[in-house]
Design a protein around this motif. Structure first.
Motif, mmCIF file in Angstrom:
data_model
loop_
_atom_site.group_PDB
_atom_site.id
_atom_site.type_symbol
_atom_site.label_atom_id
_atom_site.label_comp_id
_atom_site.label_asym_id
_atom_site.label_seq_id
_atom_site.Cartn_x
_atom_site.Cartn_y
_atom_site.Cartn_z
ATOM 1 N N UNK A 28 0.941 -1.355 0.520
ATOM 2 C CA UNK A 28 0.368 0.203 0.313
ATOM 3 C C UNK A 28 1.119 1.477 -0.355
ATOM 4 N N UNK A 29 1.164 1.684 0.807
ATOM 5 C CA UNK A 29 3.115 1.994 0.883
ATOM 6 C C UNK A 29 3.097 2.486 -0.768
ATOM 7 N N UNK A 30 3.463 1.978 -0.863
ATOM 8 C CA UNK A 30 4.353 2.011 -2.790
ATOM 9 C C UNK A 30 3.311 2.370 -3.773
ATOM 10 N N UNK A 31 2.379 1.818 -3.526
ATOM 11 C CA UNK A 31 1.274 2.210 -4.331
ATOM 12 C C UNK A 31 0.895 3.449 -4.010
ATOM 13 N N UNK A 32 1.029 4.045 -3.408
ATOM 14 C CA UNK A 32 0.133 4.918 -2.729
ATOM 15 C C UNK A 32 1.844 6.371 -3.087
ATOM 16 N N UNK A 33 2.783 6.219 -2.445
ATOM 17 C CA UNK A 33 4.029 6.636 -2.932
ATOM 18 C C UNK A 33 4.285 7.007 -4.352
ATOM 19 N N UNK A 34 4.077 5.953 -5.669
ATOM 20 C CA UNK A 34 3.696 5.992 -7.113
ATOM 21 C C UNK A 34 2.816 6.841 -7.470
ATOM 22 N N UNK A 35 2.003 6.739 -6.921
ATOM 23 C CA UNK A 35 0.062 7.628 -7.528
ATOM 24 C C UNK A 35 0.999 9.160 -7.114
ATOM 25 N N UNK A 36 1.661 9.418 -5.632
ATOM 26 C CA UNK A 36 2.136 10.828 -5.465
ATOM 27 C C UNK A 36 2.327 10.931 -6.587
ATOM 28 N N UNK A 37 3.407 9.925 -6.800
ATOM 29 C CA UNK A 37 4.388 10.451 -8.015
ATOM 30 C C UNK A 37 4.086 10.927 -10.352
ATOM 31 N N UNK A 38 2.478 10.651 -9.427
ATOM 32 C CA UNK A 38 2.072 11.187 -10.877
ATOM 33 C C UNK A 38 2.077 9.955 -11.830
ATOM 34 N N UNK A 39 2.111 8.340 -11.185
ATOM 35 C CA UNK A 39 2.159 7.444 -12.411
ATOM 36 C C UNK A 39 0.864 6.763 -11.829
ATOM 37 N N UNK A 40 -0.044 5.923 -12.939
ATOM 38 C CA UNK A 40 -1.116 5.011 -12.588
ATOM 39 C C UNK A 40 -0.532 4.210 -12.381
ATOM 40 N N UNK A 41 -1.428 3.641 -11.706
ATOM 41 C CA UNK A 41 -1.047 1.932 -10.326
ATOM 42 C C UNK A 41 -2.631 1.401 -10.913
ATOM 43 N N UNK A 42 -1.847 0.250 -10.279
ATOM 44 C CA UNK A 42 -2.680 -0.881 -10.272
ATOM 45 C C UNK A 42 -2.554 -2.190 -9.186
ATOM 46 N N UNK A 43 -3.291 -1.977 -8.113
ATOM 47 C CA UNK A 43 -2.616 -2.352 -6.976
ATOM 48 C C UNK A 43 -3.666 -3.836 -6.898
ATOM 49 N N UNK A 44 -3.221 -4.632 -7.178
ATOM 50 C CA UNK A 44 -3.885 -6.333 -6.893
ATOM 51 C C UNK A 44 -3.628 -6.111 -5.645
ATOM 52 N N UNK A 45 -5.113 -6.683 -4.729
ATOM 53 C CA UNK A 45 -5.001 -7.522 -3.337
ATOM 54 C C UNK A 45 -6.739 -8.268 -2.831
ATOM 55 N N UNK A 46 -6.645 -8.604 -1.899
ATOM 56 C CA UNK A 46 -7.624 -9.130 -1.696
ATOM 57 C C UNK A 46 -8.775 -8.555 -1.140
ATOM 58 N N UNK A 47 -8.288 -7.679 -0.299
ATOM 59 C CA UNK A 47 -9.096 -6.800 0.005
ATOM 60 C C UNK A 47 -8.904 -5.535 0.286
ATOM 61 N N UNK A 48 -9.832 -4.341 -0.376
ATOM 62 C CA UNK A 48 -9.477 -2.973 -0.224
ATOM 63 C C UNK A 48 -10.975 -1.977 0.725
ATOM 64 N N UNK A 49 -10.065 -1.362 0.558
ATOM 65 C CA UNK A 49 -11.409 0.314 1.657
ATOM 66 C C UNK A 49 -12.712 0.847 0.700
ATOM 67 N N UNK A 50 -11.338 1.054 -0.775
ATOM 68 C CA UNK A 50 -12.497 1.431 -1.310
ATOM 69 C C UNK A 50 -12.346 3.411 -1.495
ATOM 70 N N UNK A 51 -11.565 3.809 -0.898
ATOM 71 C CA UNK A 51 -10.598 5.012 -0.930
ATOM 72 C C UNK A 51 -9.164 4.785 -1.320
ATOM 73 N N UNK A 52 -8.931 3.866 -1.851
ATOM 74 C CA UNK A 52 -7.431 4.052 -2.214
ATOM 75 C C UNK A 52 -7.526 5.373 -3.722
ATOM 76 N N UNK A 53 -6.054 5.198 -3.566
ATOM 77 C CA UNK A 53 -5.522 6.425 -4.854
ATOM 78 C C UNK A 53 -5.889 6.065 -6.384
#
Length: 237
Positions: free
Chosen positions: A25-50
């Motif tokens: 999650x921290x890596x995905x958020x960092x990449x988003x903050x740097x303007x990169x389109x991120x596809x985050x794969x996981x089993x459960x999400x909160x619904x408010x991801x960047x």
């Protein structure tokens, strides 16, 4: 002066496994903050991801591979971060067969499989990255975590070999080995991280290491990184 990620990877995309929590999650958020389109794969999400969340159980390797192929066809993916992890601790004879299967699949087979899926395209494009989040246990004995340590040792060995295969094609491979990090990885253990911030890593520390790797000028690779806190302590549950 290093080139900003926003400039370097403008209009590019990244896939991060294990993006629902912890280091991923921290890596995905960092990449988003740097303007990169991120596809985050996981089993459960909160619904408010960047980022764009992709629900997938990596234990179903056929579905996981198909999902990554779809994302590769959909967008200009140039970064794969294999971060999903599974760990069960205790004497090896007390670890169930299903737990061993889960660790081998998630910690070793899936990174190798997804790297296989992206590698041909990455070699054709050049200037692409595969970042594998391994562990400090990859390079030392791991009593009460023998299977987990063996899987991470395999992942680190894979990273070193695939780097030699791919380097001349402009594909950068980095093996990151964090020590104990504040996350839910230790949910199946009788210990957890110490409360002292100098005796544990934070997920953002690993994300910062990834950011540094991606910020290097073209032609410079960081094959491996080991991250450790100042103090070597754990807390018993």
């Amino acid at each position: 002066m290093t080139e900003s990620l926003l400039t370097k990877f403008k209009n590019k995309a990244c896939i991060v496994t294990g993006a629902s929590s912890g280091i991923g999650l921290a890596i995905a958020n960092m990449l988003c903050d740097n303007g990169i389109t991120v596809y985050g794969i996981g089993r459960n999400f909160s619904g408010d991801e960047k980022f764009t969340s992709v629900v997938c159980d990596l234990l179903d390797t056929t579905v996981a591979a198909s999902m990554v192929k779809e994302l590769m066809a959909k967008d200009d993916v140039v970064i794969l971060v294999n971060c999903a992890g599974s760990a069960y601790y205790g004497l090896h004879e007390n670890i169930s067969a299903s737990s061993i299967h889960e660790m081998v699949t998630v910690d070793l087979e899936v990174p190798m499989l997804l790297t296989n899926v992206v590698m041909r395209s990455f070699k054709e494009k050049g200037n692409c990255f595969v970042i594998n989040v391994s562990s400090v246990t990859a390079s030392k004995a791991a009593p009460h975590g023998a299977c987990y340590g063996a899987c991470k040792a395999g992942l680190s060995a894979f990273s070193a070999s695939i780097w030699e295969e791919a380097r001349k094609h402009g594909v950068y491979i980095t093996d990151i080995c964090p020590d104990m990090t504040e996350s839910n990885l230790y949910r199946n253990a009788d210990f957890t991280t110490d409360s002292d911030v100098e005796a544990r890593l934070e997920p953002e520390d690993v994300a910062q290491a990834v950011e540094s790797v991606l910020s290097m000028r073209d032609g410079v690779c960081v094959p491996s990184i080991k991250l450790m806190p100042r103090y070597n302590r754990i807390k018993r549950k």
